[in-house]
Scaffold this motif. Sequence first.
Motif, PDB file in Angstrom:
ATOM      1  N   LYS A 406       0.872  -1.185   0.000  1.00  0.00           N
ATOM      2  CA  LYS A 406       0.000   0.000   0.000  1.00  0.00           C
ATOM      3  C   LYS A 406       0.906   1.230   0.000  1.00  0.00           C
ATOM      4  CE  LYS A 406      -4.146  -0.234   1.190  1.00  0.00           C
ATOM      5  NZ  LYS A 406      -5.428  -0.128   0.434  1.00  0.00           N
ATOM      6  N   ASN A 409      -2.192   5.551  -0.816  1.00  0.00           N
ATOM      7  CA  ASN A 409      -3.579   5.110  -0.994  1.00  0.00           C
ATOM      8  C   ASN A 409      -3.791   4.276  -2.266  1.00  0.00           C
ATOM      9  OD1 ASN A 409      -4.555   6.389   1.385  1.00  0.00           O
ATOM     10  ND2 ASN A 409      -4.618   8.354   0.264  1.00  0.00           N
ATOM     11  N   GLN A 410      -2.687   3.724  -2.788  1.00  0.00           N
ATOM     12  CA  GLN A 410      -2.763   2.841  -3.949  1.00  0.00           C
ATOM     13  C   GLN A 410      -2.252   1.456  -3.559  1.00  0.00           C
ATOM     14  OE1 GLN A 410      -3.710   3.492  -7.393  1.00  0.00           O
ATOM     15  NE2 GLN A 410      -4.718   5.187  -6.339  1.00  0.00           N
ATOM     16  N   THR A 411      -2.879   0.429  -4.160  1.00  0.00           N
ATOM     17  CA  THR A 411      -2.427  -0.941  -3.909  1.00  0.00           C
ATOM     18  C   THR A 411      -1.558  -1.399  -5.072  1.00  0.00           C
ATOM     19  OG1 THR A 411      -4.450  -1.451  -2.695  1.00  0.00           O
ATOM     20  CG2 THR A 411      -3.162  -3.321  -3.492  1.00  0.00           C
ATOM     21  N   GLN A 453       3.962   8.020 -14.801  1.00  0.00           N
ATOM     22  CA  GLN A 453       2.525   7.800 -14.751  1.00  0.00           C
ATOM     23  C   GLN A 453       1.914   7.721 -16.144  1.00  0.00           C
ATOM     24  OE1 GLN A 453       2.217  10.866 -11.124  1.00  0.00           O
ATOM     25  NE2 GLN A 453       0.210  10.030 -11.652  1.00  0.00           N
ATOM     26  N   GLN A 465      -2.647   6.856 -11.750  1.00  0.00           N
ATOM     27  CA  GLN A 465      -2.701   7.623 -10.505  1.00  0.00           C
ATOM     28  C   GLN A 465      -1.397   7.510  -9.735  1.00  0.00           C
ATOM     29  OE1 GLN A 465      -6.241   6.124  -8.529  1.00  0.00           O
ATOM     30  NE2 GLN A 465      -7.443   7.864  -9.300  1.00  0.00           N
ATOM     31  N   ALA A 466      -0.656   6.447 -10.020  1.00  0.00           N
ATOM     32  CA  ALA A 466       0.644   6.269  -9.371  1.00  0.00           C
ATOM     33  C   ALA A 466       1.547   5.496 -10.320  1.00  0.00           C
ATOM     34  CB  ALA A 466       0.494   5.510  -8.047  1.00  0.00           C
ATOM     35  N   PRO A 479       0.464  -0.658 -10.282  1.00  0.00           N
ATOM     36  CA  PRO A 479      -0.851  -0.430  -9.653  1.00  0.00           C
ATOM     37  C   PRO A 479      -1.774  -1.615  -9.946  1.00  0.00           C
ATOM     38  CG  PRO A 479      -0.124   1.534 -10.831  1.00  0.00           C
ATOM     39  CD  PRO A 479       0.816   0.435 -11.207  1.00  0.00           C
TER      40      PRO A 479
END
Length: 504
Positions: A406, A409-411, A453, A465-466, A479
């Motif tokens: 994590k 806030n991204q997995t 990105q 987003q990441a 991601p």
Amino acid sequence: MNMHKKFKWLTVLVAAMLVIMTGCQSVGGLDINKAMLTSLDVKSSESSASIRFEAVPADRALSSEDKEAIELINSLSLNVDRAIVQDANTVSIQGSVHYLDKKIPLHLSMDPKGMAIQLEGAKQPFYLSMDTTVPGMPDTSQYEQAIQDVVKKAAGLVLKHFPNPTKIAVKSAQEKVNGESLNLTHLHMELTGEEILTMFKPFAESLMKDEAGLKQLIGDAYDAIYPMMVSIGEAYGEDVELLPQESKEEVVASLYEIVHGSLAELTENYDEQKDQLLEEFPGGDTVFGKDTVLKLDYYFDEQLNTRKNAVELTVALPASEDMPLKSFKVYSEGEVWNIGSAVKANKVDTSKGALNVLSESVTPGQVLRNFEKNSTIYNVLKDDLKITHRSLYLDTNEDLVYPVIKKNNQTFVPLRYLTNRLDAEVKWAKGSKNITVINDLTGEEIKLTVGSQKATVGGKSVTLQAAPFVHSDGSTYVPLRFMAEALGATLHLEGDGWIIIERD
């Protein structure tokens, strides 16, 4: 292996043999043993055949799933419209598989190099290589015929000592084979599950007394196998470490004593062992009972060639809450013509390429993409057999060892972990941070760059987003949601930190 286990495995082996051939003495002037052995000879011929199945429901209420499974089984059948045996190694089969309301035409051919299968709707045939050559090892194909001859001699010895079934009859019959009316000899036999077990004891006792026959077979096996083992031993650069150090006579005598002793041990308390087997095998008294029946019909010509045959096998199943069937049946029939004629197999055309299904690199997506989307087999593979379906479970809890990170806030998950489980191919541009992932279902490319990105999916630009990154353990993390969805999967968030990834 203890005596009971020997008995159990030999009983199963004998039962399997009886499904294929039942050894008998001469009946009504027909030498059945010779006729059965003649059927083992590979001769050029043409033939047709069919096989179908029947699942008989249990006498109780069934679930909808059980009913669907039974309907599926009862819809299965294989029709061989034309099979051509050119020689022992060259064969072709043309026919169709029937499945529910679907019909799948097929064309199969085999030669010494491999087997090719063309299914209707396939862009290329499938290919299964039969090349078993091991680098540095000698070619042992020259010994195959000698070994096949020993197998036939073994079958002859088995047939010689098997008693007749209780129900057996021979009569003249006029039958049509490939449209031609022929005068044939009809052999009919019926055998129950009970009889399978009762026939084994007299067979074993009779075989045990045939010292000359057993020693001859062991000697023939020695003569067939010994030269092959010498060749293999020489290839290893060793002397005869792979071979018995005793003479042929000593080997034959030693093996005969082992076989004879085993037969004597097995037959000594046969009835007690049989009862013990049935007690330890749940439902054994049903499977090996009077309601398990094998019916065989063979039609022989004057040369004892099998010209027509029909088999009906009913296996009774024990009643239980877990068994939705009362019995299972198999029906097959066939006819043969042009025996010994100069026939030529109809080979599948592989000149424009073929898909080697035994290759480790062949994925479900490749198999599916080999078929036209409007073909029957495409829908069977995708919707019924679900060959592309995948389901993964991930736990994001930090206290458990899972490949999940994590971050912001991204997995994230390791790229290789996810792509391997979704059958995707990964390519790295040497010396750069650029990654190309190929979607197994569509074949489209997903392009990523470590630390950026910016990405593309099927040529279309997207912004992540990441960015992907390289973890301290050397693994590249991507991601999870983006990569899973780009590969045709969906994410489901469950309680307690679980994530389910599914792909149809």
